[in-house]
Design an enzyme around this catalytic site. Structure first.
Site, short mmCIF file in Angstrom:
data_model
loop_
_atom_site.label_atom_id
_atom_site.label_comp_id
_atom_site.label_asym_id
_atom_site.label_seq_id
_atom_site.Cartn_x
_atom_site.Cartn_y
_atom_site.Cartn_z
N ASP A 179 22.47 17.37 -3.71
CA ASP A 179 23.71 17.78 -4.35
C ASP A 179 23.45 18.27 -5.77
O ASP A 179 22.33 18.19 -6.26
CB ASP A 179 24.70 16.60 -4.34
N ASP B 229 33.98 21.64 -0.69
CA ASP B 229 33.91 20.64 0.38
C ASP B 229 35.02 20.86 1.40
O ASP B 229 36.16 21.17 1.05
CB ASP B 229 34.10 19.22 -0.19
#
Length: 421
Positions: free
Chosen positions: A172, A233
């Site tokens: 990430d 997301d």
């Protein structure tokens, strides 16, 4: 700029300095993606984040907290319920698996209460089931949920993951202090993983975090990553799926050509089998993720999934399109009257075509396509056999080049077709 990122490894500094030159030769030779021999077709598996998020409360919610029990149960079901045999191979841990601090030797460690046996034990268990284990870390100083990040510890973290038997890393991009740190961190971890000698699929979020500042260099990104997130997301909602598809259509000229064996655009998880999508919307996600050659990483609860959602996710004809060895990403080539038509070239001169109804009012709509317009005019020249794959399988028969095909698409639904010469 002196960076901890590059400290203590002079040969690597030289290697990074020479990387632009290497990229020139790489493009001349025509190689298309990170050359670690992995992800030759889009990765398939299960990832905990969308469904289970960062649930740490194992006392109140023992069946939904991020723990070794959750992953062992999912591993068992991936085998017993046919997911592994359908191609879903990677069982992936997302954020919130870590202890709040590194150990005395500076290594990441699992939370001792929620993962009492440790990650190596879990990896052994997952491997014993014929599956592979994915894990999560962050390029910055902390993960998105505030656990220890990998900045300054890329080598030790890569080696730790290799020692544990990890097969995939989702890396990430939270809490990184500059675009330079972000880019160098993603590059460094790619090289560090390769130096361990273990085969580890490398899943990046590099372009997602870079895009607010400047346009991603996909030649760079595909050189270092096996797949990469471009956009927000996914949520368990139709608005989320629509926004991902709209973003993809808007940016397809930038992203479609860079995808191929070893490196894929990642529009995020499949949320089929959860709460937010109607049946037709679940069909649309499955169909378009196949057309986009997207990683198929489910985020759902395999312990309580409906038979209808399971059949959709395990549909071998859809999976065959997604996993087609030619490895070309599809694209939207027509949008008119609230209808989108997508197509994707497949091996053996076959094509996949998806007709999507954007309208969310009224009933099913009919849409007529000129056969000669499909597959850049090549799919059915002089003729082809057409099979409807979704929403249910129907053998439509032989169509010659001058003919038309009439489809019926439900509101917010998609019809997926396979065309074979």
């Amino acid at each position: 700029m002196a960076m901890k990122l590059l400290s203590g490894d002079t040969p690597l500094v030289c290697e990074l300095a020479l990387r632009p030159l290497a990229l020139v030769f790489w493009s001349i030779l025509g190689a298309r993606a990170l050359d670690n021999g992995l992800a030759r077709t889009p990765t398939m598996g299960w990832l905990h984040w969308e469904r289970f998020m960062c649930n740490l409360d194992c006392q109140e919610e023992p069946d939904a907290c991020i723990s070794e029990q959750l992953f062992m149960q999912m591993a068992e079901l991936m085998v017993s319920d046919g997911w592994r045999d359908a191609g879903y191979e990677y069982l992936c841990i997302d954020d919130c698996w870590m202890a709040p601090e590194r150990d005395s030797k500076g290594r990441l460690q699992a939370d001792p209460k929620r993962f009492p046996s440790g990650i190596k034990h879990l990896a052994n268990y997952v491997h014993s089931k014929g599956l592979k284990l994915g894990i999560y870390a962050d390029v910055g100083k902390k993960t998105c949920a505030g656990f220890p990040g990998s900045f300054g510890s890329y080598d030790i973290d890569a080696q730790t993951f290799a020692d544990w038997g990890i097969d995939l890393l989702k890396f990430d991009g939270c809490h990184c202090d500059s675009v330079v740190s972000l880019a160098n961190g993603y590059k460094y971890m790619s090289l560090a993983l390769n130096r361990t000698g273990r085969s580890i699929v490398y899943s990046c979020e590099w372009p997602l975090y870079l895009r607010p500042f400047h346009k991603p260099n996909y030649t760079d990104i595909q050189y270092y990553c096996n797949h990469w997130r471009n956009f927000d997301d996914v949520y368990d909602s139709w608005e989320s799926i629509k926004s991902i598809l709209a973003w993809t259509v808007t940016h397809q000229k930038d992203i479609v050509e860079v995808a191929g064996p070893g490196g894929w655009n990642d529009p995020d998880m499949l949320v089929i089998g959860n709460f937010g999508l109607s049946w037709d919307q679940q069909v649309t996600q499955m169909a378009l993720w196949a057309i986009m050659a997207a990683p198929l990483l489910m985020s759902n609860d395999l312990r309580q999934i409906s038979s209808q959602a399971k059949a959709l996710l395990q549909n071998e004809d859809v999976i065959a399109i997604n996993q087609d060895p030619l490895g070309k990403q599809g694209y939207c080539f027509r949008k008119e009257n609230e209808i989108e038509v997508w197509e994707r070239p497949l091996s053996n001169l076959a094509w996949a075509v998806a007709v999507r109804n954007l309208q969310e009012i009224g009933g099913p709509r009919f849409y007529t396509i000129q056969i000669s317009s499909l597959g850049r005019g090549l799919a059915c020249n002089p003729g082809c056999i057409i099979t409807q794959i979704l929403p249910e399988k129907v053998h439509l028969g032989f169509y010659e080049w001058p003919l038309t095909l009439k489809t019926r698409i439900n509101p917010s639904g998609t019809v997926l077709l396979r065309l074979e010469r």
